[in-house]
Design an enzyme around this catalytic site. Structure first.
Site, short mmCIF file in Angstrom:
data_model
loop_
_atom_site.label_atom_id
_atom_site.label_comp_id
_atom_site.label_asym_id
_atom_site.label_seq_id
_atom_site.Cartn_x
_atom_site.Cartn_y
_atom_site.Cartn_z
N TYR A 155 0.81 -1.23 0.00
CA TYR A 155 0.00 0.00 0.00
C TYR A 155 0.85 1.28 0.00
O TYR A 155 0.76 2.08 -0.94
CB TYR A 155 -1.02 0.01 1.14
CG TYR A 155 -1.83 1.29 1.15
CD1 TYR A 155 -2.71 1.58 0.10
CD2 TYR A 155 -1.68 2.22 2.15
CE1 TYR A 155 -3.41 2.77 0.06
CE2 TYR A 155 -2.39 3.42 2.13
CZ TYR A 155 -3.25 3.68 1.09
OH TYR A 155 -3.95 4.87 1.05
N LYS A 159 1.38 3.74 -3.39
CA LYS A 159 0.91 5.13 -3.33
C LYS A 159 2.07 6.10 -3.55
O LYS A 159 1.91 7.13 -4.22
CB LYS A 159 0.23 5.42 -1.98
CG LYS A 159 -1.08 4.68 -1.75
CD LYS A 159 -2.18 5.05 -2.74
CE LYS A 159 -2.91 6.32 -2.41
NZ LYS A 159 -4.06 6.56 -3.31
#
Length: 373
Positions: A155, A159
């Site tokens: 994650y 990002k």
């Protein structure tokens, strides 16, 4: 940009649907395209019942489908890209997260250049900045510090790379010779009515006699209310459309927080849940350093047996760090450049969220009743 149009990706999500509702109030906006892989039937119905003068088109499609993106971007002047797979416990396949969060963003940027979309606003995350260590203290951090996550967890890593791609795309030449303007917003942990994280924590606690397990006493975070996070996106779209403001905003990222008190995640959940009988877990927890090394050993076991068995550790070093860090940020730069002021006060945000948690509790009671009859 008179008579503009806006595409919102992830429009069926927690933040995306709030952005859509705000956009319906925007001047001179002619069309909103709401794109998501799936819209809950009740949300679809709500969107179609909203009384407004602006055309609202619902598009169900995949962020990895080039044809879908090409169609969605045609004739659009602003893209607000919130679509993302959020996963802090490593329960979703790494490939899925990397594909949606990074590849999906790259494909959308390409679709924008081909369809001559001049403005691209990316919903990033505070996690692209860290925290990298639970020992490091960051209070009222700011953009000039150029913090960057060192975690390889899917994650934050996806990002971080997606945000870099968006900011690097600023200044790209569009098909018609125009220029692409981009910026990224890094909201803190977003809370509010409909929050999937709060929902999961509250329903988990309801199965456990109302005891909130997530009692991380040493962390300090500054959560942001979903209404304020959505409002920042509206202001960014106005600023990038303003020829006077746009030059100083292009290629920039902004931390988005509000006036929610800085507190530990445990205290925060308790503040929101105590009215409904929730209490904090008072049992002793392992020292953080020990939790960290246990997590390291679990990850090591997971890695070693991965060729023969897929073992998912119950917690990781990244999660231990995230849950136990002092990591807060100021919204001063967004205030200066975007004219951002939180639209909802802490009191207002708190009341709306508490009320919603009440409905979750009621829903749980109803479910139990149905099961016992």
């Amino acid at each position: 940009m008179a008579g503009w149009s806006c595409l919102v990706t992830g429009a069926g999500g927690f933040l995306g649907q709030k952005i859509v509702r705000f956009l319906l109030e925007e001047k001179e906006l002619q069309e909103i395209r709401a794109l998501d892989k799936f819209f809950r039937p009740e949300l679809q119905e709500e969107f179609s019942n909203l009384k407004h003068k602006i055309k609202l088109t619902i598009l169900e499609g995949d962020i990895l489908d080039k044809q879908c993106l090409k169609k969605a971007c045609q004739g659009i002047s602003v893209v607000i890209h919130t679509a993302s797979v959020i996963d802090v416990v490593n329960s979703i396949q790494r490939e899925t997260i990397m594909n949606v969060n990074l590849k999906g963003t790259q494909l959308l940027l390409e679709a924008c250049t081909q369809a001559n979309v001049p403005i691209f606003i990316y919903t990033s995350s505070v996690e692209v900045a860290g925290p990298n260590s639970y020992r490091e203290i960051v209070q009222n951090g700011h953009e000039e510090e150029h913090r960057e996550t060192r975690w390889s967890s899917a994650y934050p890593y996806s990002k971080k790379l997606a945000e870099k791609a968006v900011l690097a795309a600023d200044g790209w030449t569009l098909q018609d010779g125009g220029t692409l303007y981009t910026c990224a917003l890094r909201p803190m942990y977003i809370y509010g009515e409909g929050s999937p994280f709060l929902y999961a924590q509250m329903t988990e606690a309801l199965k456990n006699n109302g005891i909130l397990v997530y009692n991380t006493k040493l962390s300090k975070a500054n959560p942001v209310y979903v209404g304020n996070a959505a409002w920042a996106h509206i202001l960014a779209s106005r600023a990038l459309r303003d020829p006077k403001k746009a030059p100083s905003i292009r290629g920039q990222f902004y931390y988005i927080s509000d006036n929610t008190p800085h507190q530990s995640y445990g205290e925060f959940n308790y503040t929101l849940g105590k009215e409904w009988g929730f209490s904090l877990d008072s049992s002793m927890s392992l020292p953080i350093s020990l939790q960290y090394w246990v997590a390291f050993l679990l990850e090591l076991v997971s890695f070693l047996i991965s060729p023969i068995y897929k073992y998912q550790p119950s917690f990781t070093r990244h999660l231990v760090t995230l849950s136990n860090s002092v990591f807060t940020f100021s919204y001063k730069k967004a205030q200066q450049d975007l004219g951002y002021e939180p639209l909802f006060s802490w009191e207002e945000a708190k009341q709306k969220t508490i009320q919603w948690i009440g409905s979750v509790v009621e829903q749980h009671k109803e479910t139990l009743k149905t099961k016992t009859h």
